[in-house]
Scaffold this motif. Structure first.
Motif, PDB file in Angstrom:
ATOM      1  N   ASN A   1       0.780  -1.235   0.000  1.00 47.29           N
ATOM      2  CA  ASN A   1       0.000   0.000   0.000  1.00 47.29           C
ATOM      3  C   ASN A   1       0.815   1.290   0.000  1.00 47.29           C
ATOM      4  N   PHE A   2       2.101   1.217   0.361  1.00 52.83           N
ATOM      5  CA  PHE A   2       2.879   2.434   0.574  1.00 52.83           C
ATOM      6  C   PHE A   2       4.246   2.375  -0.076  1.00 52.83           C
ATOM      7  N   THR A   3       4.787   3.559  -0.367  1.00 52.78           N
ATOM      8  CA  THR A   3       6.189   3.703  -0.713  1.00 52.78           C
ATOM      9  C   THR A   3       6.837   4.403   0.475  1.00 52.78           C
ATOM     10  N   LEU A   4       7.978   3.894   0.908  1.00 56.99           N
ATOM     11  CA  LEU A   4       8.648   4.405   2.097  1.00 56.99           C
ATOM     12  C   LEU A   4      10.060   4.846   1.766  1.00 56.99           C
ATOM     13  N   GLU A   5      10.514   5.929   2.381  1.00 62.83           N
ATOM     14  CA  GLU A   5      11.878   6.421   2.225  1.00 62.83           C
ATOM     15  C   GLU A   5      12.625   6.180   3.540  1.00 62.83           C
ATOM     16  N   PRO A   6      13.458   5.147   3.585  1.00 66.47           N
ATOM     17  CA  PRO A   6      14.158   4.837   4.836  1.00 66.47           C
ATOM     18  C   PRO A   6      15.364   5.741   5.063  1.00 66.47           C
ATOM     19  N   LEU A   7      15.556   6.142   6.315  1.00 66.05           N
ATOM     20  CA  LEU A   7      16.714   6.953   6.684  1.00 66.05           C
ATOM     21  C   LEU A   7      17.944   6.094   6.953  1.00 66.05           C
ATOM     22  N   ASN A   8      17.741   4.860   7.348  1.00 67.74           N
ATOM     23  CA  ASN A   8      18.847   4.036   7.832  1.00 67.74           C
ATOM     24  C   ASN A   8      18.915   2.642   7.193  1.00 67.74           C
ATOM     25  N   LEU A   9      18.738   2.568   5.884  1.00 67.40           N
ATOM     26  CA  LEU A   9      18.823   1.280   5.187  1.00 67.40           C
ATOM     27  C   LEU A   9      20.281   0.832   5.134  1.00 67.40           C
ATOM     28  N   GLN A  10      20.558  -0.341   5.676  1.00 67.90           N
ATOM     29  CA  GLN A  10      21.920  -0.875   5.713  1.00 67.90           C
ATOM     30  C   GLN A  10      22.390  -1.245   4.304  1.00 67.90           C
ATOM     31  N   GLU A  11      23.694  -1.155   4.097  1.00 68.65           N
ATOM     32  CA  GLU A  11      24.302  -1.443   2.790  1.00 68.65           C
ATOM     33  C   GLU A  11      23.904  -2.807   2.242  1.00 68.65           C
ATOM     34  N   GLU A  12      23.852  -3.811   3.088  1.00 69.92           N
ATOM     35  CA  GLU A  12      23.553  -5.167   2.616  1.00 69.92           C
ATOM     36  C   GLU A  12      22.149  -5.301   2.030  1.00 69.92           C
ATOM     37  N   PHE A  13      21.280  -4.333   2.315  1.00 76.38           N
ATOM     38  CA  PHE A  13      19.915  -4.364   1.795  1.00 76.38           C
ATOM     39  C   PHE A  13      19.720  -3.424   0.606  1.00 76.38           C
ATOM     40  N   LYS A  14      20.756  -2.764   0.162  1.00 78.29           N
ATOM     41  CA  LYS A  14      20.654  -1.837  -0.968  1.00 78.29           C
ATOM     42  C   LYS A  14      20.823  -2.582  -2.284  1.00 78.29           C
ATOM     43  N   GLN A  15      19.826  -3.429  -2.589  1.00 76.38           N
ATOM     44  CA  GLN A  15      19.798  -4.210  -3.817  1.00 76.38           C
ATOM     45  C   GLN A  15      18.404  -4.117  -4.414  1.00 76.38           C
ATOM     46  N   ASP A  16      18.329  -3.664  -5.641  1.00 75.13           N
ATOM     47  CA  ASP A  16      17.045  -3.522  -6.315  1.00 75.13           C
ATOM     48  C   ASP A  16      16.308  -4.851  -6.366  1.00 75.13           C
ATOM     49  N   SER A  17      15.026  -4.828  -6.068  1.00 73.31           N
ATOM     50  CA  SER A  17      14.121  -5.988  -6.112  1.00 73.31           C
ATOM     51  C   SER A  17      14.333  -6.982  -4.980  1.00 73.31           C
ATOM     52  N   MET A  18      15.098  -6.639  -3.961  1.00 67.70           N
ATOM     53  CA  MET A  18      15.290  -7.550  -2.824  1.00 67.70           C
ATOM     54  C   MET A  18      13.996  -7.615  -2.004  1.00 67.70           C
ATOM     55  N   GLN A  19      13.576  -8.824  -1.690  1.00 68.25           N
ATOM     56  CA  GLN A  19      12.386  -9.058  -0.887  1.00 68.25           C
ATOM     57  C   GLN A  19      12.781  -9.035   0.591  1.00 68.25           C
ATOM     58  N   VAL A  20      12.049  -8.271   1.414  1.00 67.38           N
ATOM     59  CA  VAL A  20      12.393  -8.136   2.827  1.00 67.38           C
ATOM     60  C   VAL A  20      11.151  -8.156   3.708  1.00 67.38           C
ATOM     61  N   TRP A  21      11.387  -8.397   4.983  1.00 66.99           N
ATOM     62  CA  TRP A  21      10.431  -8.146   6.046  1.00 66.99           C
ATOM     63  C   TRP A  21      10.956  -6.918   6.760  1.00 66.99           C
ATOM     64  N   VAL A  22      10.117  -5.913   6.977  1.00 66.08           N
ATOM     65  CA  VAL A  22      10.590  -4.685   7.612  1.00 66.08           C
ATOM     66  C   VAL A  22       9.634  -4.255   8.724  1.00 66.08           C
ATOM     67  N   LYS A  23      10.245  -3.826   9.825  1.00 65.69           N
ATOM     68  CA  LYS A  23       9.507  -3.223  10.932  1.00 65.69           C
ATOM     69  C   LYS A  23      10.042  -1.799  11.033  1.00 65.69           C
ATOM     70  N   TYR A  24       9.166  -0.821  11.065  1.00 66.33           N
ATOM     71  CA  TYR A  24       9.605   0.567  10.985  1.00 66.33           C
ATOM     72  C   TYR A  24       8.654   1.483  11.740  1.00 66.33           C
ATOM     73  N   HIS A  25       9.086   2.729  11.901  1.00 72.22           N
ATOM     74  CA  HIS A  25       8.184   3.766  12.391  1.00 72.22           C
ATOM     75  C   HIS A  25       8.374   5.020  11.545  1.00 72.22           C
TER      76      HIS A  25
END
Length: 106
Positions: free
Chosen positions: A58-82
């Motif tokens: 439902n949303f597009t999110l702009e993360p402030l603290n995305l770790q380098e290991e997750f900076k891969q286009d099309s990577m599937q993740v589980w994310v918990k955020y505020h």
């Protein structure tokens, strides 16, 4: 003798295949039950200066603290955020968030 051996091999393959499917469903229930959201990391094309974004159903999110290991286009993740309040977006493509936890999703 060969037919018994073949039957045994097929039985092992069938049991192994079923247990993998069950593990995937349990994994989904485990993460979503703990407040995680299924999402995909992506890099918007043609948007100079925009960082990697996180896309949920439902949303597009702009993360402030995305770790380098997750900076891969099309990577599937589980994310918990505020969500962060009172912050201006560089890309203006989604809510600005701080990631509380992120895990690879299969």
């Amino acid at each position: 003798m060969n037919s018994i051996r073949s039957l045994l091999i097929l039985l092992i393959i069938a049991v192994t295949g079923c247990s993998k499917k069950t593990a995937t469903v349990e994994n989904k229930d485990e993460f979503s039950g703990k407040g995680y959201t299924a999402a995909t990391i992506y890099m918007p094309e043609g948007m100079a200066g925009c960082p990697f974004l996180i896309k949920t159903t439902n949303f597009t999110l702009e993360p402030l603290n995305l770790q380098e290991e997750f900076k891969q286009d099309s990577m599937q993740v589980w994310v918990k955020y505020h969500k962060e309040k009172g912050m201006m977006s560089v890309c203006m493509m989604g809510d600005i968030i701080t990631i509380d936890d992120i895990q690879h999703r299969k």
